[in-house]
Write a protein that holds these residues in place. Structure first.
Motif, PDB file in Angstrom:
ATOM      1  N   LEU A 132     -11.241  57.511 -62.621  1.00  0.00           N
ATOM      2  CA  LEU A 132     -12.790  57.314 -62.171  1.00  0.00           C
ATOM      3  C   LEU A 132     -12.963  58.344 -61.139  1.00  0.00           C
ATOM      4  CD1 LEU A 132     -15.303  55.495 -62.009  1.00  0.00           C
ATOM      5  CD2 LEU A 132     -14.188  54.177 -60.147  1.00  0.00           C
ATOM      6  N   GLN A 133     -12.264  58.638 -60.257  1.00  0.00           N
ATOM      7  CA  GLN A 133     -12.704  59.581 -59.368  1.00  0.00           C
ATOM      8  C   GLN A 133     -12.887  61.113 -59.671  1.00  0.00           C
ATOM      9  OE1 GLN A 133     -10.041  60.172 -55.916  1.00  0.00           O
ATOM     10  NE2 GLN A 133     -11.154  61.734 -54.952  1.00  0.00           N
TER      11      GLN A 133
ATOM     12  N   VAL B 272     -20.876  67.844 -59.629  1.00  0.00           N
ATOM     13  CA  VAL B 272     -20.369  69.101 -59.178  1.00  0.00           C
ATOM     14  C   VAL B 272     -20.466  70.137 -60.352  1.00  0.00           C
ATOM     15  CG1 VAL B 272     -18.025  70.175 -58.526  1.00  0.00           C
ATOM     16  CG2 VAL B 272     -18.775  67.654 -57.835  1.00  0.00           C
ATOM     17  N   SER B 273     -20.905  71.147 -60.120  1.00  0.00           N
ATOM     18  CA  SER B 273     -20.896  72.371 -60.957  1.00  0.00           C
ATOM     19  C   SER B 273     -19.615  73.091 -61.231  1.00  0.00           C
ATOM     20  CB  SER B 273     -21.934  73.514 -60.560  1.00  0.00           C
ATOM     21  OG  SER B 273     -21.543  74.011 -59.401  1.00  0.00           O
TER      22      SER B 273
ATOM     23  N   ALA C  48     -16.570  63.045 -60.083  1.00  0.00           N
ATOM     24  CA  ALA C  48     -16.525  64.230 -59.753  1.00  0.00           C
ATOM     25  C   ALA C  48     -16.945  65.257 -60.687  1.00  0.00           C
ATOM     26  CB  ALA C  48     -15.014  64.734 -59.135  1.00  0.00           C
ATOM     27  N   LEU C  49     -16.979  65.041 -61.949  1.00  0.00           N
ATOM     28  CA  LEU C  49     -17.444  66.085 -62.920  1.00  0.00           C
ATOM     29  C   LEU C  49     -19.012  65.734 -63.103  1.00  0.00           C
ATOM     30  CD1 LEU C  49     -14.515  65.752 -65.608  1.00  0.00           C
ATOM     31  CD2 LEU C  49     -15.426  67.940 -64.162  1.00  0.00           C
TER      32      LEU C  49
ATOM     33  N   ARG D 128     -15.091  66.603 -55.237  1.00  0.00           N
ATOM     34  CA  ARG D 128     -14.779  67.744 -56.108  1.00  0.00           C
ATOM     35  C   ARG D 128     -13.430  67.710 -56.660  1.00  0.00           C
ATOM     36  NH1 ARG D 128     -16.132  73.035 -53.239  1.00  0.00           N
ATOM     37  NH2 ARG D 128     -14.813  74.034 -54.974  1.00  0.00           N
ATOM     38  N   GLY D 129     -12.629  66.646 -56.176  1.00  0.00           N
ATOM     39  CA  GLY D 129     -11.332  66.546 -56.554  1.00  0.00           C
ATOM     40  C   GLY D 129     -10.147  67.110 -55.444  1.00  0.00           C
ATOM     41  N   LEU D 130     -10.449  67.785 -54.570  1.00  0.00           N
ATOM     42  CA  LEU D 130      -9.710  68.184 -53.573  1.00  0.00           C
ATOM     43  C   LEU D 130      -8.856  67.021 -52.623  1.00  0.00           C
ATOM     44  CD1 LEU D 130     -11.476  70.667 -54.115  1.00  0.00           C
ATOM     45  CD2 LEU D 130     -11.112  71.504 -51.748  1.00  0.00           C
TER      46      LEU D 130
END
Length: 214
Positions: free
Chosen positions: A92-93, A213-214, A97-98, A163-165
């Motif tokens: 899900l995260q 997020v690009s 984030a995408l 952004r997944g960091l």
């Protein structure tokens, strides 16, 4: 009113055909193409220029996440709704984030998928009932309550989390200690009323603190 034009991508033929059949029953939705893998889904989106693409996550070759990234880059106006049995917090995260506008579990009833397609096509964000109950986000669209007072740094860290960091990567990016990052995240969680990073990201999208997020 023009019907919502949808591309459906799922590598399981029976599942894909069931989804297509379910959507076809709605007078305000038309399935313009279906695909069995990510590459075919991207090609269909480029050719058909739909309003929305319904993506499975686990597909051969290019998975749903990579497909969503390509769709975002090539046709930014197309909205993305994930339909997957992989509805864990990490998936899900990653989806949020995408920049996915919706996420529906394959265990959800057809009515929820139709509701999700309609809401996402209308510009809202949507999570199916089980995910909404778990994360307190999405099913009713954007929150109308006043947003909590996040500091500039908290918003910055929340954006990087979206952004997944991971906390250690955020610390390196911002040139601060990981303890500092964790302290800020604790404050963010308290202000958003959540317990995990995935819940924080979901709530941030729901409240509009972060966009795709690009």
């Amino acid at each position: 009113m023009k019907p919502t034009r949808v591309v459906v991508a799922d590598d399981h033929t029976l599942v894909r055909q069931s989804v297509v059949k379910a959507l076809a029953q709605a007078p305000d939705v038309v399935v313009v193409a279906e695909a069995a893998d990510g590459a075919s889904a991207v090609a269909a989106v480029l050719e058909q220029q739909p309003d929305l693409v319904v993506l499975d996550i686990a597909m051969p070759g290019t998975d749903g996440f990579s497909t969503a990234e390509q769709v975002r880059r090539l046709v930014p106006a197309v909205r993305v709704l994930f339909l997957s049995m992989h509805d864990d917090d990490t998936s899900l995260q990653h989806a949020l984030a995408l920049g996915a506008e919706g996420f529906v579990s394959k265990s959800a009833p057809v009515a929820e998928l139709l509701d999700g397609v309609r809401r996402v096509a209308a510009g809202e964000r949507y999570l199916s009932t089980t995910l909404e109950a778990r994360h307190g986000a999405g099913g009713s669209g954007m929150d109308t309550t006043p947003p909590p007072a996040l500091t500039v740094r908290e918003r910055e860290i929340l954006g990087l989390l979206a952004r997944g960091l991971r906390p250690g990567e955020i610390a390196s990016t911002l040139a601060v200690s990981i303890k500092t990052v964790k302290n800020h995240l604790t404050s963010v969680y308290q202000k958003l009323g959540v317990d995990t990073g995935a819940q924080a990201v979901a709530e941030a999208y729901r409240r509009g603190f972060v966009t795709h997020v690009s």
